[in-house]
Design a protein around this motif. Structure first.
Motif, short mmCIF file in Angstrom:
data_model
loop_
_atom_site.label_atom_id
_atom_site.label_comp_id
_atom_site.label_asym_id
_atom_site.label_seq_id
_atom_site.Cartn_x
_atom_site.Cartn_y
_atom_site.Cartn_z
N ASP A 46 36.62 19.49 100.12
CA ASP A 46 35.37 19.39 100.42
C ASP A 46 35.24 19.09 101.93
O ASP A 46 34.08 19.39 102.62
CB ASP A 46 34.63 18.17 99.46
CG ASP A 46 34.29 18.86 98.16
OD1 ASP A 46 34.60 20.09 97.92
OD2 ASP A 46 34.27 17.80 97.38
N GLN A 47 35.94 18.15 102.37
CA GLN A 47 35.84 17.60 103.85
C GLN A 47 36.13 18.63 104.71
O GLN A 47 35.59 19.11 105.70
CB GLN A 47 36.81 16.14 104.07
CG GLN A 47 36.29 15.02 103.34
CD GLN A 47 37.35 13.88 103.50
OE1 GLN A 47 38.54 14.15 104.07
NE2 GLN A 47 36.90 12.67 103.00
N ALA A 48 37.07 19.46 104.43
CA ALA A 48 37.50 20.42 105.27
C ALA A 48 36.44 21.79 105.40
O ALA A 48 36.04 22.20 106.50
CB ALA A 48 38.84 21.35 104.90
N ALA A 49 35.85 21.91 104.24
CA ALA A 49 34.86 22.82 103.96
C ALA A 49 33.62 22.46 104.69
O ALA A 49 32.88 23.50 105.23
CB ALA A 49 34.53 23.34 102.43
N ARG A 50 33.23 21.20 104.87
CA ARG A 50 32.05 21.01 105.47
C ARG A 50 32.06 20.65 107.31
O ARG A 50 31.28 20.63 107.78
CB ARG A 50 31.70 19.60 105.06
CG ARG A 50 31.22 19.46 103.65
CD ARG A 50 30.26 18.50 103.22
NE ARG A 50 31.03 17.22 103.21
CZ ARG A 50 31.80 16.55 102.08
NH1 ARG A 50 31.59 17.25 100.95
NH2 ARG A 50 32.65 15.67 102.30
N GLN A 51 33.56 20.79 107.64
CA GLN A 51 33.75 20.89 109.00
C GLN A 51 32.93 21.83 109.66
O GLN A 51 32.87 23.18 109.43
CB GLN A 51 35.21 20.87 109.42
CG GLN A 51 36.00 19.66 108.94
CD GLN A 51 37.46 19.67 109.39
OE1 GLN A 51 37.70 20.33 110.49
NE2 GLN A 51 38.34 18.89 108.74
N GLU A 52 32.20 21.33 110.58
CA GLU A 52 31.17 22.16 111.38
C GLU A 52 32.01 23.42 112.27
O GLU A 52 31.65 24.58 111.99
CB GLU A 52 30.30 21.66 112.41
CG GLU A 52 29.21 22.38 113.26
CD GLU A 52 28.38 21.62 113.81
OE1 GLU A 52 27.98 21.99 115.11
OE2 GLU A 52 28.27 20.41 113.68
#
Length: 177
Positions: free
Chosen positions: A75-81
């Motif tokens: 989730d954190q990786a997928a939300r990286q701009e």
């Protein structure tokens, strides 16, 4: 070899690579659909490094997609701009979108959930079959960790699947897998 293919699929880690490669081989041998020969599978080592690989590969004008687990790290990786800018949502694939039954925090192992439970019992003496039915919405890795404890290893499970895939066919997988 990082820049040898025009098309690339970035995976979180080595075990993800093993699963995708083994399934692709099983499907190809069965004459079913197969992974395009010109797609390179690129393990990034962790979800947090997927953005680095995506940046490097897209800066060389290569086509890139990423398969991320639907756990916290994914989730954190997928939300990286930066990742969203480089790949767009269309090329960020999430395991929860493909898991049957629907599992909110699915990892790649959940895509092979039924088969992995059978393999774990037969090869590793890890029996979670009685618990699995009552935890249909829980990630299989969490179930293994809870019921097997410190002996559980994602690497051992993936290696057992690789051994299984050498002697079995795609027809032995469940239809949803």
């Amino acid at each position: 070899s990082l820049f040898s293919n025009q098309r690339n699929l970035i995976l979180e880690g080595l075990t993800d690579y093993w699963y995708v490669e083994a399934i692709a081989s099983l499907l190809k041998e069965a004459g079913n659909t197969s992974l395009h020969d010109k797609i390179a599978l690129v393990p990034a080592n962790t979800a947090s490094k997927v953005v680095y690989f995506a940046t490097i590969l897209t800066s060389h004008n290569l086509k890139v997609a990423a398969l991320l687990d639907s756990d916290n790290a994914g989730d954190q990786a997928a939300r990286q701009e930066v990742l969203l800018h480089r790949l767009s949502n269309k090329r960020i694939l999430r395991t929860s979108d493909y898991a049957v039954p629907r599992i909110e925090h699915a990892e790649i192992e959940d895509l092979l959930r039924d088969t992995l439970a059978i393999i774990a019992k037969a090869d590793l003496d890890w029996d979670i079959t009685s618990v699995l039915g009552n935890a249909a919405d829980k990630p299989i890795v969490d179930i293994f960790q809870k019921h097997i404890g410190k002996d559980f290893s994602k690497y051992k499970l993936a290696k057992a699947f690789l051994r299984w895939s050498r002697d079995h066919t795609a027809n032995e997988l469940k239809a949803h897998e």
